[in-house]
Design a protein around this motif. Sequence first.
Motif, PDB file in Angstrom:
ATOM      1  N   UNK A 277       0.877  -1.074  -0.061  1.00 36.94           N
ATOM      2  CA  UNK A 277       0.144  -0.007   0.079  1.00 36.94           C
ATOM      3  C   UNK A 277       0.760   1.179   0.021  1.00 36.94           C
ATOM      4  N   UNK A 278       1.851   1.223   0.927  1.00 34.38           N
ATOM      5  CA  UNK A 278       2.863   2.342   0.799  1.00 34.38           C
ATOM      6  C   UNK A 278       3.468   2.461  -0.712  1.00 34.38           C
ATOM      7  N   UNK A 279       3.740   1.502  -1.294  1.00 34.35           N
ATOM      8  CA  UNK A 279       4.408   1.348  -2.649  1.00 34.35           C
ATOM      9  C   UNK A 279       3.501   2.233  -3.489  1.00 34.35           C
ATOM     10  N   UNK A 280       2.334   1.872  -3.581  1.00 33.53           N
ATOM     11  CA  UNK A 280       1.308   2.250  -4.524  1.00 33.53           C
ATOM     12  C   UNK A 280       1.234   3.740  -4.114  1.00 33.53           C
ATOM     13  N   UNK A 281       1.060   4.112  -2.971  1.00 25.09           N
ATOM     14  CA  UNK A 281       0.479   5.377  -2.660  1.00 25.09           C
ATOM     15  C   UNK A 281       1.946   6.562  -2.819  1.00 25.09           C
ATOM     16  N   UNK A 282       2.989   6.082  -2.621  1.00 33.89           N
ATOM     17  CA  UNK A 282       4.319   7.095  -2.895  1.00 33.89           C
ATOM     18  C   UNK A 282       4.822   6.761  -4.486  1.00 33.89           C
ATOM     19  N   UNK A 283       4.738   5.724  -5.156  1.00 37.53           N
ATOM     20  CA  UNK A 283       5.249   5.714  -6.465  1.00 37.53           C
ATOM     21  C   UNK A 283       4.827   6.677  -7.397  1.00 37.53           C
ATOM     22  N   UNK A 284       3.609   7.047  -7.635  1.00 35.31           N
ATOM     23  CA  UNK A 284       3.395   8.095  -8.595  1.00 35.31           C
ATOM     24  C   UNK A 284       3.951   9.338  -8.286  1.00 35.31           C
ATOM     25  N   UNK A 285       4.002   9.847  -7.078  1.00 36.17           N
ATOM     26  CA  UNK A 285       4.857  11.147  -6.529  1.00 36.17           C
ATOM     27  C   UNK A 285       6.379  11.057  -6.689  1.00 36.17           C
ATOM     28  N   UNK A 286       6.949   9.966  -6.500  1.00 34.83           N
ATOM     29  CA  UNK A 286       8.274   9.571  -6.866  1.00 34.83           C
ATOM     30  C   UNK A 286       8.629   9.753  -8.274  1.00 34.83           C
ATOM     31  N   UNK A 287       7.832   9.084  -9.242  1.00 30.68           N
ATOM     32  CA  UNK A 287       8.020   9.272 -10.560  1.00 30.68           C
ATOM     33  C   UNK A 287       7.858  10.574 -11.364  1.00 30.68           C
ATOM     34  N   UNK A 288       6.808  11.278 -11.032  1.00 32.01           N
ATOM     35  CA  UNK A 288       6.790  12.904 -11.221  1.00 32.01           C
ATOM     36  C   UNK A 288       7.709  13.657 -10.869  1.00 32.01           C
TER      37      UNK A 288
END
Length: 637
Positions: A277-288
Amino acid sequence: MTGYLLQAFIYLIAAVIAVPVARRLGLGSVLGYLIAGVIIGPVIGLVGDETIAIQHFAEFGVVMMLFLVGLELEPKMLWGMRHKLIGLGGLQVGLTTAAVTFIAMKLGQRWEVALTIGLLFSLSSTAIVLQTFSEKGLARTDGGKSAFSVLLLQDIAVIPMLAFIPLLAIPELVAAGEALAQSAEHHDELSLVAGLAPWAYVAIIASSIVAVIAAGHYLTRPLMRFVAAAGVRELFTATALMLVIGVAALMSLVGLSPALGTFLAGVVLANSEFRHELESNIGPFKGLLLGLFFITVGAGINFSVLADQFITIVSLTAGLMLLKGGVLFLLAQIFRIKKANGWLFTLSLAQAGEFGFVLLSFGSQNHVLAAPLVETLSLVVALSMFLTPTLFILYDKVILPRYQQTSNDQEADVIDDHGAVIIAGIGRFGQIVNRLLVNNNIPTVVVDHQAEQVELMRQINTKAYFGDATQPELLHTAGIEHAKAFVIAIDNRDEAVELTAYLRHTYPKLTILARAFDRGHSYLLRQAGANVIESETFHSALELGAATMREVGEHPFYVEQQKATYMDVERRSSDMMYQGWSEVDGDRRYDNNYRKLFMELEDNIRKAMQADRQHHLSKSDRAWTPPPKDYADKLDN
C-alpha cells in the motif's frame, strides 16, 4: 499564482512531448526528461533562475525513490549484501576519490580542494541508474545488483563527507565569506546540531537513527491500522507522505542525508503488511518528482559558461567518465562480475551524481570551493549525467548483442552419454521435468542453447550440455535414434513448432512431448505432430483456483470434483476446438466459428459445474473424511 501555473504547465508539457518521443526512439525516459529540460531552458529560455529552487524541491524524488528501494529490501537481504556493500562499494569510493584527488593536485589545485572534488566525483547518479534499471529490467542481473550495492554505499558515504568537508575550509575563502556575511543579511537553515561539541553531535545523530528504527518498528503499524480503519484512501496517501517527509526532515535537522534516512525507514518497513500500500501511494509522486529533477538538470546547463569553457568542461567530463569507468572495470574483474554484467556495472556508474550538486553547494557554503570553480564543476556533473543514457544505449545496442552472439557462436559440447529421454531446454519448465525423471532413475540427456544457463545447472550438479537442439548433428550425438521420448521445453515458440515437425518427420516412432505457451501454440504443436502437449499455465491456474475455493469455504471433496469436471469438459472439447481451428488457414483461424466454439466451451463448463451432484457436502466441513469401512471390499467385488 498565474506565474506558478504557467511554469508548472511548461515543465509538464515538455515532459509529455519529449519523453514519449525519446521512448519510441529507444533513448529511454531519463534522456527524454533531460532533453526536455535543455529545450525549455538554455535553448528556448522558457524557464530561468527558478530552476535551481525547483531542483531542490525535485530532489525529493530521489528521497522517495530510496524509500521505495528500502521497502524492497528486508534487513536479512541487506545483511547478505554486506560483502559487496563494503568491499565493492567501499573500494569504488576510495579508489575514485584517490585518483581524482591526485589528478586535481597535478592540475594545480590545493589538496583541500582536490580532496573535495575527489569526494563529490566519486558519487554516481542513484536517480538515473535505478530509474533506467527499472525501465529496462536490469535490476536483478548480476551487474545491476552490484551497481545497486555501490550506489547504496555511496549514499551512506555522503554522511561522513558532509561531516568532513567543513574541516577542509580554506582561510582565504573563510575571510571572504565573513566579510560578505557582515555586509548582507544572512539566514541559516534550521539545524539541531549547529555549534554543538563533537560528542554531542555524534550522540544526536545516533539518537536520530535509533528513533527512526524504533518508530518504524513499533509505531508505524498501529498508525497504519488506525488510518486504514477510517476507510479513506486519500488519508492513507497523506500518511505515507507524512512518514517520508517526517523522516527526511529529521535527517536534515541533524545534518544527515534525507535519502539515507528514508532508505533506512523503508528497510524497517519492508516486512510490514502495509508495504504494498505504501508503494502504490508513494510511487506516482516519486515518478513525477524524479522526472522534474531530470528536467531541471537539463534546464540548469549554462550554455554561456559551457561555450566559454567548452574544451575544459568537455575534457573534464570525458576524463571523469573514463577514469571512473576504468576503476569500475577493474573492480568488476576483481569481484568476478563477468562478461556483459561487467560492462553494465562499468557503464552505469561512470557518471557523477545528483549528490554532487549537494556537495558542491555545501563545499561553497563552508569556504572550500570558490564560486567560479563550483560553476565549472556543476556543468561537469550535469553533462556527465546527461551522457549516461547514451552509455545505456551503447550497452543495449553494441555490447549486449556482442556477448549474445559470442554465446551463440560457441561450439556445442560433445555429448558422451545417451538417455531414454532427451530434454530440449533447461529453464524453469525443463528443470522440473528433468528433476522428476532423474529422481525416478530415468536417464536423461539435457540440451540448452544458452551457455550461461548450462553453466548454472552444472554449478548445482545438474548435468546439461550446451548446444542447439534444432541441429540434426547434435540430436544424433545425443542418441536420438535410441531415445524413447523427446521433451520440448524451449522458450522460442516458433522453434518449438519447427523442432516438433522435424522430429515427427524424421523419427516417426518417437514420442514427442511439448510445452505450450497458450491454446493457439498448443494447436500448432499438435498440427506439427506432438503426442502430448501441456500448457505451462493450465494446471497451475487450475490448482490455484481450487486452492481459492477451499480457502473461501468449499469442501475439499467438492473442490476436487469440480476440478475433475473442468478438466473432463476441457479434454472432451479439445478435439472439437482443434478441428474448428484447423479447418481454416492464417488469420481467419480465430473467426466467428471458432469464437462460437469457444463460447460453447465456456457454456459447457458452466453447466457441468452447476449440475446437481450425487453427494451434497457441507461447505462448513473443511476436513477430509475417510472412506466407509467397506469401501475396499466393494472395490474387490
